[in-house]
Motif scaffolding. Structure first.
Motif, PDB file in Angstrom:
ATOM      1  N   ASP A 185       1.158  -1.077   0.028  1.00  0.00           N
ATOM      2  CA  ASP A 185      -0.559  -0.116  -0.215  1.00  0.00           C
ATOM      3  C   ASP A 185       0.912   1.048  -0.277  1.00  0.00           C
ATOM      4  O   ASP A 185       0.714   2.462  -0.635  1.00  0.00           O
ATOM      5  N   ARG A 186       2.370   1.109   0.726  1.00  0.00           N
ATOM      6  CA  ARG A 186       2.929   2.393   0.796  1.00  0.00           C
ATOM      7  C   ARG A 186       4.064   2.653  -0.199  1.00  0.00           C
ATOM      8  O   ARG A 186       4.009   3.419  -0.930  1.00  0.00           O
ATOM      9  N   ASN A 187       4.330   1.397  -1.416  1.00  0.00           N
ATOM     10  CA  ASN A 187       4.898   1.290  -2.132  1.00  0.00           C
ATOM     11  C   ASN A 187       3.925   1.157  -3.284  1.00  0.00           C
ATOM     12  O   ASN A 187       4.973  -0.864  -3.573  1.00  0.00           O
ATOM     13  N   PRO A 188       3.214   1.083  -3.467  1.00  0.00           N
ATOM     14  CA  PRO A 188       2.171   0.301  -5.030  1.00  0.00           C
ATOM     15  C   PRO A 188       4.310  -0.327  -6.092  1.00  0.00           C
ATOM     16  O   PRO A 188       3.012  -1.066  -6.995  1.00  0.00           O
ATOM     17  N   ASP A 189       4.897  -0.177  -6.282  1.00  0.00           N
ATOM     18  CA  ASP A 189       6.061   0.132  -7.195  1.00  0.00           C
ATOM     19  C   ASP A 189       5.914  -2.111  -6.682  1.00  0.00           C
ATOM     20  O   ASP A 189       6.650  -2.330  -7.797  1.00  0.00           O
ATOM     21  N   LEU A 190       6.353  -2.070  -5.331  1.00  0.00           N
ATOM     22  CA  LEU A 190       6.537  -2.914  -5.377  1.00  0.00           C
ATOM     23  C   LEU A 190       6.007  -4.327  -6.111  1.00  0.00           C
ATOM     24  O   LEU A 190       6.278  -5.501  -6.016  1.00  0.00           O
ATOM     25  N   HIS A 191       4.644  -4.366  -6.524  1.00  0.00           N
ATOM     26  CA  HIS A 191       3.573  -5.397  -7.280  1.00  0.00           C
ATOM     27  C   HIS A 191       4.249  -5.960  -8.267  1.00  0.00           C
ATOM     28  O   HIS A 191       4.160  -7.058  -8.595  1.00  0.00           O
ATOM     29  N   GLN A 192       5.557  -5.372  -8.879  1.00  0.00           N
ATOM     30  CA  GLN A 192       5.958  -5.682  -9.762  1.00  0.00           C
ATOM     31  C   GLN A 192       6.644  -7.256  -9.710  1.00  0.00           C
ATOM     32  O   GLN A 192       7.135  -7.683 -10.778  1.00  0.00           O
ATOM     33  N   TYR A 193       6.958  -7.060  -8.484  1.00  0.00           N
ATOM     34  CA  TYR A 193       7.685  -8.384  -7.384  1.00  0.00           C
ATOM     35  C   TYR A 193       7.005  -8.820  -7.318  1.00  0.00           C
ATOM     36  O   TYR A 193       5.914  -9.482  -6.868  1.00  0.00           O
ATOM     37  N   GLU A 194       7.451 -10.599  -7.363  1.00  0.00           N
ATOM     38  CA  GLU A 194       6.897 -12.369  -6.767  1.00  0.00           C
ATOM     39  C   GLU A 194       6.509 -11.854  -5.630  1.00  0.00           C
ATOM     40  O   GLU A 194       6.644 -12.313  -4.547  1.00  0.00           O
TER      41      GLU A 194
END
Length: 76
Positions: A63-72
């Motif tokens: 939630d705080r770092n949406p760019d992390l969604h790209q990582y498994e």
């Protein structure tokens, strides 16, 4: 039969449900696509089931770092 829930990102055990008989509808598995089922649910030879989910800490991090969604996995 026991269902063991693990976080897909950090691997922490979220919890276990011990029940003799549960239907997939009760667990919400029927709402998953075939691809999601194959990715999230592992049936063990012992009759137990392991389910990949997400723990509160990882959800907060996403939630705080949406760019992390790209990582498994983003926590090792």
């Amino acid at each position: 039969m026991a269902l063991h829930y693990y976080c897909r990102h950090c691997g922490v055990k979220i919890g276990t449900i011990d029940a003799l008989e549960l239907e997939s509808e009760q667990l919400g598995f029927h709402r998953l696509t075939e691809e999601e089922r194959l990715d999230m649910i592992q049936y063990l030879p012992t009759g137990e089931i392991c389910v990949k989910s997400i723990c509160e800490d990882c959800q907060e991090a996403l939630d705080r770092n949406p760019d992390l969604h790209q990582y498994e996995k983003f926590i090792q």
